[in-house]
Scaffold this motif. Structure first.
Motif, mmCIF file in Angstrom:
data_model
loop_
_atom_site.group_PDB
_atom_site.id
_atom_site.type_symbol
_atom_site.label_atom_id
_atom_site.label_comp_id
_atom_site.label_asym_id
_atom_site.label_seq_id
_atom_site.Cartn_x
_atom_site.Cartn_y
_atom_site.Cartn_z
ATOM 1 N N LEU A 21 0.808 -1.205 0.000
ATOM 2 C CA LEU A 21 0.000 0.000 0.000
ATOM 3 C C LEU A 21 0.848 1.264 0.000
ATOM 4 C CD1 LEU A 21 -2.623 -1.034 2.716
ATOM 5 C CD2 LEU A 21 -2.882 -1.128 0.233
ATOM 6 N N ALA A 22 2.184 1.102 0.021
ATOM 7 C CA ALA A 22 3.107 2.235 0.100
ATOM 8 C C ALA A 22 2.770 3.115 1.298
ATOM 9 C CB ALA A 22 3.065 3.040 -1.192
ATOM 10 N N GLU A 23 2.520 2.463 2.423
ATOM 11 C CA GLU A 23 2.131 3.171 3.635
ATOM 12 C C GLU A 23 2.892 2.613 4.828
ATOM 13 O OE1 GLU A 23 -1.982 2.184 3.638
ATOM 14 O OE2 GLU A 23 -2.596 4.006 2.570
ATOM 15 N N LYS A 24 2.832 3.339 5.943
ATOM 16 C CA LYS A 24 3.335 2.847 7.216
ATOM 17 C C LYS A 24 2.243 3.050 8.248
ATOM 18 C CE LYS A 24 7.566 3.617 8.425
ATOM 19 N NZ LYS A 24 8.842 4.279 8.786
ATOM 20 N N SER A 25 2.208 2.179 9.251
ATOM 21 C CA SER A 25 1.157 2.287 10.256
ATOM 22 C C SER A 25 1.741 2.156 11.649
ATOM 23 C CB SER A 25 0.085 1.214 10.034
ATOM 24 O OG SER A 25 0.622 -0.080 10.238
ATOM 25 N N ALA A 26 0.997 2.699 12.617
ATOM 26 C CA ALA A 26 1.361 2.602 14.028
ATOM 27 C C ALA A 26 0.074 2.574 14.837
ATOM 28 C CB ALA A 26 2.224 3.789 14.447
ATOM 29 N N PRO A 27 0.089 1.937 16.002
ATOM 30 C CA PRO A 27 -1.116 1.917 16.832
ATOM 31 C C PRO A 27 -1.534 3.338 17.215
ATOM 32 C CG PRO A 27 0.485 0.300 17.602
ATOM 33 C CD PRO A 27 1.194 1.151 16.599
ATOM 34 N N ALA A 28 -2.815 3.626 17.087
ATOM 35 C CA ALA A 28 -3.309 4.964 17.425
ATOM 36 C C ALA A 28 -3.030 5.304 18.883
ATOM 37 C CB ALA A 28 -4.807 5.050 17.141
ATOM 38 N N GLY A 29 -3.083 4.300 19.747
ATOM 39 C CA GLY A 29 -2.837 4.538 21.161
ATOM 40 C C GLY A 29 -1.414 4.939 21.459
ATOM 41 N N ARG A 30 -0.490 4.612 20.558
ATOM 42 C CA ARG A 30 0.899 5.040 20.739
ATOM 43 C C ARG A 30 1.128 6.427 20.125
ATOM 44 N NH1 ARG A 30 5.597 3.625 22.559
ATOM 45 N NH2 ARG A 30 7.521 4.283 21.539
ATOM 46 N N VAL A 31 0.524 6.658 18.965
ATOM 47 C CA VAL A 31 0.647 7.968 18.329
ATOM 48 C C VAL A 31 0.019 9.042 19.222
ATOM 49 C CG1 VAL A 31 0.054 9.343 16.300
ATOM 50 C CG2 VAL A 31 0.590 6.916 16.038
ATOM 51 N N MET A 32 -1.109 8.703 19.852
ATOM 52 C CA MET A 32 -1.863 9.666 20.656
ATOM 53 C C MET A 32 -1.974 9.183 22.095
ATOM 54 S SD MET A 32 -4.811 10.618 17.879
ATOM 55 C CE MET A 32 -4.375 11.348 16.299
ATOM 56 N N MET A 33 -0.822 9.030 22.725
ATOM 57 C CA MET A 33 -0.791 8.578 24.113
ATOM 58 C C MET A 33 -1.574 9.531 25.008
ATOM 59 S SD MET A 33 3.168 7.334 24.517
ATOM 60 C CE MET A 33 2.905 6.818 26.212
ATOM 61 N N PHE A 34 -2.305 8.949 25.977
ATOM 62 C CA PHE A 34 -3.072 9.696 26.985
ATOM 63 C C PHE A 34 -4.439 10.153 26.487
ATOM 64 C CE2 PHE A 34 -4.056 13.655 29.353
ATOM 65 C CZ PHE A 34 -4.055 13.162 30.640
ATOM 66 N N LEU A 35 -4.671 10.139 25.159
ATOM 67 C CA LEU A 35 -5.937 10.661 24.647
ATOM 68 C C LEU A 35 -7.136 9.895 25.188
ATOM 69 C CD1 LEU A 35 -7.524 12.581 22.844
ATOM 70 C CD2 LEU A 35 -7.136 11.008 20.923
ATOM 71 N N ASP A 36 -7.043 8.568 25.281
ATOM 72 C CA ASP A 36 -8.181 7.802 25.786
ATOM 73 C C ASP A 36 -8.506 8.178 27.233
ATOM 74 O OD1 ASP A 36 -5.788 6.663 26.658
ATOM 75 O OD2 ASP A 36 -6.601 4.626 26.695
ATOM 76 N N LYS A 37 -7.480 8.365 28.052
ATOM 77 C CA LYS A 37 -7.711 8.751 29.446
ATOM 78 C C LYS A 37 -8.302 10.156 29.534
ATOM 79 C CE LYS A 37 -3.976 5.817 31.255
ATOM 80 N NZ LYS A 37 -3.661 5.189 29.957
ATOM 81 N N PHE A 38 -7.813 11.048 28.690
ATOM 82 C CA PHE A 38 -8.336 12.415 28.649
ATOM 83 C C PHE A 38 -9.813 12.414 28.259
ATOM 84 C CE2 PHE A 38 -9.129 16.360 26.228
ATOM 85 C CZ PHE A 38 -8.771 17.318 27.178
ATOM 86 N N LEU A 39 -10.181 11.620 27.269
ATOM 87 C CA LEU A 39 -11.566 11.594 26.791
ATOM 88 C C LEU A 39 -12.524 10.937 27.786
ATOM 89 C CD1 LEU A 39 -11.027 10.726 23.014
ATOM 90 C CD2 LEU A 39 -11.572 12.955 24.024
ATOM 91 N N LYS A 40 -11.971 10.166 28.717
ATOM 92 C CA LYS A 40 -12.828 9.561 29.743
ATOM 93 C C LYS A 40 -13.236 10.565 30.829
ATOM 94 C CE LYS A 40 -11.139 4.824 29.118
ATOM 95 N NZ LYS A 40 -10.331 3.730 29.692
ATOM 96 N N VAL A 41 -12.527 11.676 30.920
ATOM 97 C CA VAL A 41 -12.936 12.749 31.831
ATOM 98 C C VAL A 41 -14.158 13.416 31.220
ATOM 99 C CG1 VAL A 41 -12.269 14.927 32.918
ATOM 100 C CG2 VAL A 41 -10.567 13.104 32.610
ATOM 101 N N PRO A 42 -15.263 13.603 31.969
ATOM 102 C CA PRO A 42 -16.470 14.220 31.400
ATOM 103 C C PRO A 42 -16.161 15.547 30.706
ATOM 104 C CG PRO A 42 -16.929 13.361 33.578
ATOM 105 C CD PRO A 42 -15.444 13.222 33.389
ATOM 106 N N PRO A 43 -16.742 15.789 29.522
ATOM 107 C CA PRO A 43 -16.444 17.008 28.762
ATOM 108 C C PRO A 43 -16.590 18.301 29.566
ATOM 109 C CG PRO A 43 -17.680 15.493 27.401
ATOM 110 C CD PRO A 43 -17.658 14.900 28.781
ATOM 111 N N ALA A 44 -17.595 18.357 30.430
ATOM 112 C CA ALA A 44 -17.801 19.579 31.211
ATOM 113 C C ALA A 44 -16.656 19.852 32.181
ATOM 114 C CB ALA A 44 -19.113 19.482 31.990
ATOM 115 N N GLU A 45 -15.881 18.807 32.494
ATOM 116 C CA GLU A 45 -14.778 18.973 33.442
ATOM 117 C C GLU A 45 -13.436 19.224 32.752
ATOM 118 O OE1 GLU A 45 -14.690 15.717 36.224
ATOM 119 O OE2 GLU A 45 -16.879 15.677 36.383
ATOM 120 N N ARG A 46 -13.439 19.285 31.428
ATOM 121 C CA ARG A 46 -12.209 19.555 30.678
ATOM 122 C C ARG A 46 -12.441 20.586 29.572
ATOM 123 N NH1 ARG A 46 -13.095 16.237 26.111
ATOM 124 N NH2 ARG A 46 -14.307 14.339 26.566
#
Length: 217
Positions: A21-46
């Motif tokens: 595919l002439a592409e490279k890939s990486a796990p999203a959780g590694r590219v965007m470390m901490f994002l899942d934990k950040f999104l688990k905080v209720p939107p009104a609190e961030r």
């Protein structure tokens, strides 16, 4: 990173080449470390803080790349990257929980990394309400405390707000008194704990960027 924080943390990416595919890939959780934990905080609190992610190549911003989020069910979502190397769109929490990959349209021999920018939602302006500045600093520390992870480890305490390249400014108190803002090389900063009774911050000119400050003085 010790004092002025648009908190930038570099993360090296080990990507898998997919020659067909002439592409490279990486796990999203590694590219965007901490994002899942950040999104688990209720939107009104961030609502006063944000996370941004940038791709870097040879320690420089890698702008205008083509990137796509690929979920295990085959769903593909474009993730545009602007001229400064920052993602203009981020995956949702539901997408991240499915362990997706991010596919980059880059040469197979590229060495890539990502950087995290934890910053206030405050926009550049010539004047700020002290109550909003204080609330922003408090919320940043609360979010990091609730979400934990790499940000809490690297920067356990925000103490103020930095106004990059604003030259200087004044703190205005409720009784009309004023005091100069302290300044470091990148611009003046405001620490709520240093100015009891302050109501406004007035800058000599609008900053180029508003960031967190973590210094003790």
């Amino acid at each position: 990173m010790k004092r002025a924080l648009a908190l930038m943390l570099g993360v090296a990416l080990v990507t898998a080449a997919t020659p067909a595919l002439a592409e490279k890939s990486a796990p999203a959780g590694r590219v965007m470390m901490f994002l899942d934990k950040f999104l688990k905080v209720p939107p009104a609190e961030r609502s006063r803080v944000r996370l941004s992610y940038a791709i870097r190549h040879d320690d420089k911003p890698a702008g205008n790349l083509k990137a796509t989020l690929v979920e295990k069910n085959g769903a593909r979502t474009p993730l545009p990257i602007n001229a400064d190397g920052y993602f203009e769109r981020l995956p949702t929490l539901a997408q991240l929980q499915g362990d997706p990959q991010i596919v980059f349209d880059v040469p197979a021999d590229w060495k890539m990394g990502s950087a995290i920018d934890f910053a206030p939602q405050l926009k550049p302006a010539g004047e700020y309400d002290v109550g909003e500045l204080s609330a922003t600093v408090n919320e940043a520390n609360t979010v990091m405390g609730k979400a934990g992870g790499i940000l809490a480890f690297a920067a356990p305490k925000m103490s103020g707000i930095l106004f990059e390249k604003a030259s200087g400014g004044l703190v205005v108190f409720g009784d009309g008194r004023t005091a100069p803002l302290p300044t470091i090389a990148s611009g003046p900063y405001f620490r709520p704990g240093d100015f009891q009774g302050a109501v406004r911050v007035k800058l000599t000119k609008s900053p180029t960027k508003v960031a967190f400050y973590s210094g003790k003085k």
